[in-house]
Motif scaffolding. Structure first.
Motif, PDB file in Angstrom:
ATOM      1  N   PRO A 137       0.800  -1.223   0.000  1.00 48.08           N
ATOM      2  CA  PRO A 137       0.000   0.000   0.000  1.00 48.08           C
ATOM      3  C   PRO A 137       0.835   1.276   0.000  1.00 48.08           C
ATOM      4  O   PRO A 137       1.896   1.333   0.620  1.00 48.08           O
ATOM      5  CB  PRO A 137      -0.805  -0.099   1.303  1.00 48.08           C
TER       6      PRO A 137
ATOM      7  N   LEU B 290       2.673   2.584  -2.061  1.00 50.02           N
ATOM      8  CA  LEU B 290       3.903   2.656  -2.868  1.00 50.02           C
ATOM      9  C   LEU B 290       3.606   3.159  -4.276  1.00 50.02           C
ATOM     10  O   LEU B 290       4.514   3.582  -4.985  1.00 50.02           O
ATOM     11  CB  LEU B 290       4.622   1.303  -2.857  1.00 50.02           C
TER      12      LEU B 290
ATOM     13  N   ARG C 259       5.076  11.015  -2.416  1.00 47.78           N
ATOM     14  CA  ARG C 259       4.902  10.741  -0.992  1.00 47.78           C
ATOM     15  C   ARG C 259       6.212  10.939  -0.209  1.00 47.78           C
ATOM     16  O   ARG C 259       7.228  10.332  -0.563  1.00 47.78           O
ATOM     17  CB  ARG C 259       4.489   9.270  -0.915  1.00 47.78           C
TER      18      ARG C 259
ATOM     19  N   TYR D 218      11.390   8.616   1.125  1.00 41.09           N
ATOM     20  CA  TYR D 218      11.302   7.571   0.103  1.00 41.09           C
ATOM     21  C   TYR D 218      11.942   7.935  -1.230  1.00 41.09           C
ATOM     22  O   TYR D 218      12.000   7.099  -2.139  1.00 41.09           O
ATOM     23  CB  TYR D 218       9.831   7.199  -0.117  1.00 41.09           C
TER      24      TYR D 218
ATOM     25  N   ASN E 251       7.922  -5.723  -0.930  1.00 41.89           N
ATOM     26  CA  ASN E 251       7.889  -4.585  -0.026  1.00 41.89           C
ATOM     27  C   ASN E 251       6.423  -4.441   0.363  1.00 41.89           C
ATOM     28  O   ASN E 251       5.628  -3.882  -0.396  1.00 41.89           O
ATOM     29  CB  ASN E 251       8.400  -3.307  -0.686  1.00 41.89           C
TER      30      ASN E 251
ATOM     31  N   GLY F 251       5.105  -2.652   2.507  1.00 42.81           N
ATOM     32  CA  GLY F 251       4.745  -1.352   3.073  1.00 42.81           C
ATOM     33  C   GLY F 251       4.289  -1.527   4.516  1.00 42.81           C
ATOM     34  O   GLY F 251       4.847  -2.332   5.270  1.00 42.81           O
ATOM     35  N   ALA F 252       3.248  -0.806   4.899  1.00 43.36           N
ATOM     36  CA  ALA F 252       2.784  -0.843   6.290  1.00 43.36           C
ATOM     37  C   ALA F 252       2.289  -2.230   6.713  1.00 43.36           C
ATOM     38  O   ALA F 252       2.324  -2.562   7.899  1.00 43.36           O
ATOM     39  CB  ALA F 252       1.680   0.194   6.484  1.00 43.36           C
TER      40      ALA F 252
ATOM     41  N   HIS G  23       4.225  -4.586   9.065  1.00 41.88           N
ATOM     42  CA  HIS G  23       4.204  -4.464  10.521  1.00 41.88           C
ATOM     43  C   HIS G  23       2.891  -4.938  11.130  1.00 41.88           C
ATOM     44  O   HIS G  23       2.741  -4.928  12.346  1.00 41.88           O
ATOM     45  CB  HIS G  23       4.443  -2.995  10.919  1.00 41.88           C
TER      46      HIS G  23
ATOM     47  N   HIS H 268      12.818  -2.864   1.889  1.00 39.04           N
ATOM     48  CA  HIS H 268      12.247  -1.567   2.264  1.00 39.04           C
ATOM     49  C   HIS H 268      13.143  -0.458   1.737  1.00 39.04           C
ATOM     50  O   HIS H 268      14.374  -0.570   1.818  1.00 39.04           O
ATOM     51  CB  HIS H 268      12.130  -1.437   3.787  1.00 39.04           C
ATOM     52  N   LEU H 269      12.515   0.579   1.251  1.00 41.31           N
ATOM     53  CA  LEU H 269      13.277   1.749   0.792  1.00 41.31           C
ATOM     54  C   LEU H 269      13.986   2.411   1.967  1.00 41.31           C
ATOM     55  O   LEU H 269      15.174   2.733   1.899  1.00 41.31           O
ATOM     56  CB  LEU H 269      12.316   2.754   0.143  1.00 41.31           C
ATOM     57  N   SER H 270      13.241   2.638   3.036  1.00 40.78           N
ATOM     58  CA  SER H 270      13.813   3.313   4.212  1.00 40.78           C
ATOM     59  C   SER H 270      14.372   2.265   5.167  1.00 40.78           C
ATOM     60  O   SER H 270      14.033   1.076   5.078  1.00 40.78           O
ATOM     61  CB  SER H 270      12.721   4.129   4.916  1.00 40.78           C
TER      62      SER H 270
ATOM     63  N   ILE I  28      13.911   0.750   8.282  1.00 38.35           N
ATOM     64  CA  ILE I  28      12.763   0.721   9.200  1.00 38.35           C
ATOM     65  C   ILE I  28      13.210   0.751  10.671  1.00 38.35           C
ATOM     66  O   ILE I  28      12.431   1.143  11.534  1.00 38.35           O
ATOM     67  CB  ILE I  28      11.828  -0.487   8.928  1.00 38.35           C
TER      68      ILE I  28
ATOM     69  N   ARG J  40      13.463   4.286  12.288  1.00 38.82           N
ATOM     70  CA  ARG J  40      12.211   5.044  12.287  1.00 38.82           C
ATOM     71  C   ARG J  40      11.377   4.714  13.538  1.00 38.82           C
ATOM     72  O   ARG J  40      11.906   4.186  14.508  1.00 38.82           O
ATOM     73  CB  ARG J  40      11.466   4.758  10.972  1.00 38.82           C
TER      74      ARG J  40
ATOM     75  N   ARG K  94       7.547   0.463  13.442  1.00 38.30           N
ATOM     76  CA  ARG K  94       8.078  -0.092  12.181  1.00 38.30           C
ATOM     77  C   ARG K  94       9.202  -1.099  12.417  1.00 38.30           C
ATOM     78  O   ARG K  94       9.750  -1.674  11.473  1.00 38.30           O
ATOM     79  CB  ARG K  94       8.604   1.036  11.277  1.00 38.30           C
TER      80      ARG K  94
HETATM   81  C1  DQA Z   1       8.338   0.927   3.727  1.00 34.32           C
HETATM   82  C2  DQA Z   1       8.464   1.129   5.242  1.00 34.32           C
HETATM   83  C3  DQA Z   1       7.102   0.943   5.901  1.00 34.32           C
HETATM   84  O1  DQA Z   1       7.222   1.158   7.315  1.00 34.32           O
HETATM   85  C4  DQA Z   1       6.103   1.946   5.360  1.00 34.32           C
HETATM   86  O2  DQA Z   1       4.830   1.725   5.930  1.00 34.32           O
HETATM   87  C5  DQA Z   1       6.039   1.917   3.875  1.00 34.32           C
HETATM   88  C6  DQA Z   1       7.279   1.828   3.117  1.00 34.32           C
HETATM   89  C7  DQA Z   1       9.662   1.227   2.998  1.00 34.32           C
HETATM   90  O3  DQA Z   1       9.809   0.797   1.856  1.00 34.32           O
HETATM   91  O4  DQA Z   1      10.545   1.891   3.567  1.00 34.32           O
HETATM   92  O5  DQA Z   1       4.983   2.073   3.284  1.00 34.32           O
HETATM   93  O6  DQA Z   1       8.019  -0.438   3.489  1.00 34.32           O
END
Ligand code: DQA
Length: 151
Positions: free
Chosen positions: A12, A14, A20, A25, A76, A78-79, A82, A102-104, A106, A109, A113
């Motif tokens: 979700p 992405l 965003r 990101y 990936n 996303g949320a 978690h 994951h791009l970031s 986690i 953060r 996460r």
């Molecule tokens: C993410 C990290 C997740 O915590 C976040 O909810 C995302 C993107 C990332 O790619 O860094 O939607 O998966």
């Protein structure tokens, strides 16, 4: 060498990449990331199918469809990483090799996460390298699958 079939599954929000939270990101869009990955996959003897879904059920269904058609999954979530026992169970259910990306980073953060439902059933996790996380994840999965083909 046989061409590997890989599902790249984005979760979700992405679809909003490039717009965003760019400081977290980056500026690349999902289309940019998919195009670069597809380019890269040619040299890795692999064929990619890239999908993005905002709903948990659609992600579960995409994972089910990978059974018998794909050799492995780069995800990936996303949320949902978690929160989703359903996505983890789908991945365990199809029993395909999975790399979580994951791009970031986690772990740098918010604490919510820091937990991933997927990590314990994945080959490994790559987090924090921006779009390169996908490239590194794909390479790791392909190396694993090629090692299995030859052993
Ligand atoms: C993410 C990290 C997740 O915590 C976040 O909810 C995302 C993107 C990332 O790619 O860094 O939607 O998966």
């Amino acid at each position: 060498m046989q061409q590997l079939q890989i599902l790249v599954l984005h979760g979700p929000n992405l679809n909003l990449l490039g717009v965003r939270e760019r400081s977290i990101y980056g500026v690349l869009t999902l289309e940019d990331i998919n195009a670069a990955l597809k380019n890269h996959s040619a040299g890795l003897h692999s064929h990619l199918e890239c999908q993005q879904h905002n709903s948990e059920g659609a992600m579960v269904e995409a994972i089910h469809k990978a059974l018998g058609t794909k050799d492995g999954i780069v995800i990936n979530a996303g949320a949902y990483t978690h929160t989703s026992v359903a996505i983890r169970d789908a991945l365990s259910g199809v029993n395909l090799p999975v790399v979580e990306v994951h791009l970031s980073n986690i772990y740098q953060r918010e604490s919510f996460r820091h937990h991933s439902y997927i990590a314990p059933i994945a080959l490994g996790q790559i987090s924090g390298f921006g779009a390169d996380s996908y490239r590194l994840g794909l390479e790791a999965l392909v190396r694993y699958l090629q090692g299995r083909q030859t052993s």
